[in-house]
Design an enzyme around this catalytic site. Structure first.
Site, short mmCIF file in Angstrom:
data_model
loop_
_atom_site.label_atom_id
_atom_site.label_comp_id
_atom_site.label_asym_id
_atom_site.label_seq_id
_atom_site.Cartn_x
_atom_site.Cartn_y
_atom_site.Cartn_z
N THR A 1 63.82 20.08 16.03
CA THR A 1 64.60 19.25 16.97
C THR A 1 65.64 18.39 16.27
OG1 THR A 1 62.84 17.60 16.85
CG2 THR A 1 62.74 19.13 18.67
N ASP B 1 54.79 30.73 4.54
CA ASP B 1 54.59 31.40 3.25
C ASP B 1 54.29 32.87 3.55
OD1 ASP B 1 53.95 31.90 0.49
OD2 ASP B 1 53.38 29.79 0.30
N LYS C 1 52.95 22.81 9.48
CA LYS C 1 54.14 23.68 9.44
C LYS C 1 54.07 24.69 8.31
CE LYS C 1 57.40 20.64 11.81
NZ LYS C 1 56.59 19.42 11.99
N ARG D 1 57.87 7.61 16.77
CA ARG D 1 58.44 6.28 16.62
C ARG D 1 58.63 5.48 17.92
NH1 ARG D 1 62.73 8.81 12.60
NH2 ARG D 1 62.20 10.52 14.03
N ASP E 1 49.63 19.10 12.01
CA ASP E 1 51.01 19.62 11.94
C ASP E 1 51.38 19.86 10.48
OD1 ASP E 1 53.67 20.24 12.41
OD2 ASP E 1 54.27 18.13 12.60
#
Ligand code: OMP
Length: 238
Positions: free
Chosen positions: A126, A67, A64, A217, A62
């Site tokens: 989110t 560019d 992300k 978490r 991940d």
């Protein structure tokens, strides 16, 4: 897909030993591990290899990426030897950037003879509410913006998107069944929301049409991560 295969556990931590220990604790209870910016910035590709070699779980990388198309294509080529199952880019990078990532993933997999990574375009994070979007000049409901970005991602060769559980049911109606919906913002009733704003429980998210759930978490910050992962697997019907 088995219920446990749906879950990617987010190993948001900077240390190799901690990530390996967490992956070992939840092995068999989740479908893969997600390594993101916190881990990659600290440990780089060598650290990723180390964790994957230890746990033998599918990798969701991940990063992300966001560019200009040439730079993103280069970054995709650079991580191709890690052969992640999924890699994230930001849908907001636009049509040409999404296309460049998808093309680079295909071409580099063929060149290296490794499985092609699936490109997932992150839509609206989110952690953002409608008010947060308005503050950055996108004064439309989050669901509308997600839908727009999902269409751009699909039209330009992405294999799926990352979106909140709140948008899944709506998107499922518009998008083909093989377009992956990777869904973070998952909170069982017994877990704290933390910084997530558009959240849902695991069972409801899958019922709405999520393919995979990203869960950090609620598992990794639990006093007993294996028990938390097992509880989630049971909620999903395992
Ligand atoms: O791309 C992601 O995975 C992602 C997109 C998003 O919109 N929201 C989001 O929370 N995530 C990731 O999903 C994980 C969620 O972790 P928890 O909130 O601890 O369950 C984190 O690693 C985030 O980086």
């Amino acid at each position: 897909m088995r219920p446990t295969d749906r879950v990617f556990v987010a190993l948001d931590m900077p240390e190799i030993e901690g990530a390996k220990a967490m992956a070992a604790q939840v092995a068999g209870l989740v479908g893969g591990v997600k390594l993101g910016l916190e881990f990659f910035m600290a440990q780089g590709p060598a650290g990723i290899r180390d964790v994957i070699a230890a746990g033998d779980l599918p990798l969701f990388l991940d990063l992300k990426l966001h560019d200009i198309p040439n730079t993103v294509a280069g970054a995709v080529r650079s991580v191709a030897p890690l052969a992640p199952k999924f890699l994230t880019i930001h849908a907001g990078g636009g049509p040409a950037m999404i296309r460049a990532a998808a093309d680079a993933a295909r071409e580099e997999a063929e060149r290296l003879g490794v499985p092609r990574m699936r490109i997932l375009a992150v839509t609206v994070l989110t952690s953002l509410s409608d008010e947060d979007l308005a503050a950055v000049g996108q004064a439309v409901p989050a669901a509308d913006q997600v839908r727009r970005l999902a269409q751009v991602a699909h039209a330009n060769g992405a294999d799926g998107i990352v979106c909140s559980p709140a948008e899944v049911a709506l998107l499922r109606r518009d998008l083909p069944a093989d377009f992956t919906l990777m869904v973070p913002g998952i909170r069982p009733t017994w877990a704290a929301a933390n910084d997530q704003k558009r959240v849902m429980g695991p069972r409801d998210a899958v019922a709405a049409g999520a393919d995979h759930l990203v869960i950090g978490r609620p598992i990794t910050a639990d006093a007993d991560p294996a028990a938390a992962a097992r509880r989630i697997a049971e909620e999903l019907g395992a």
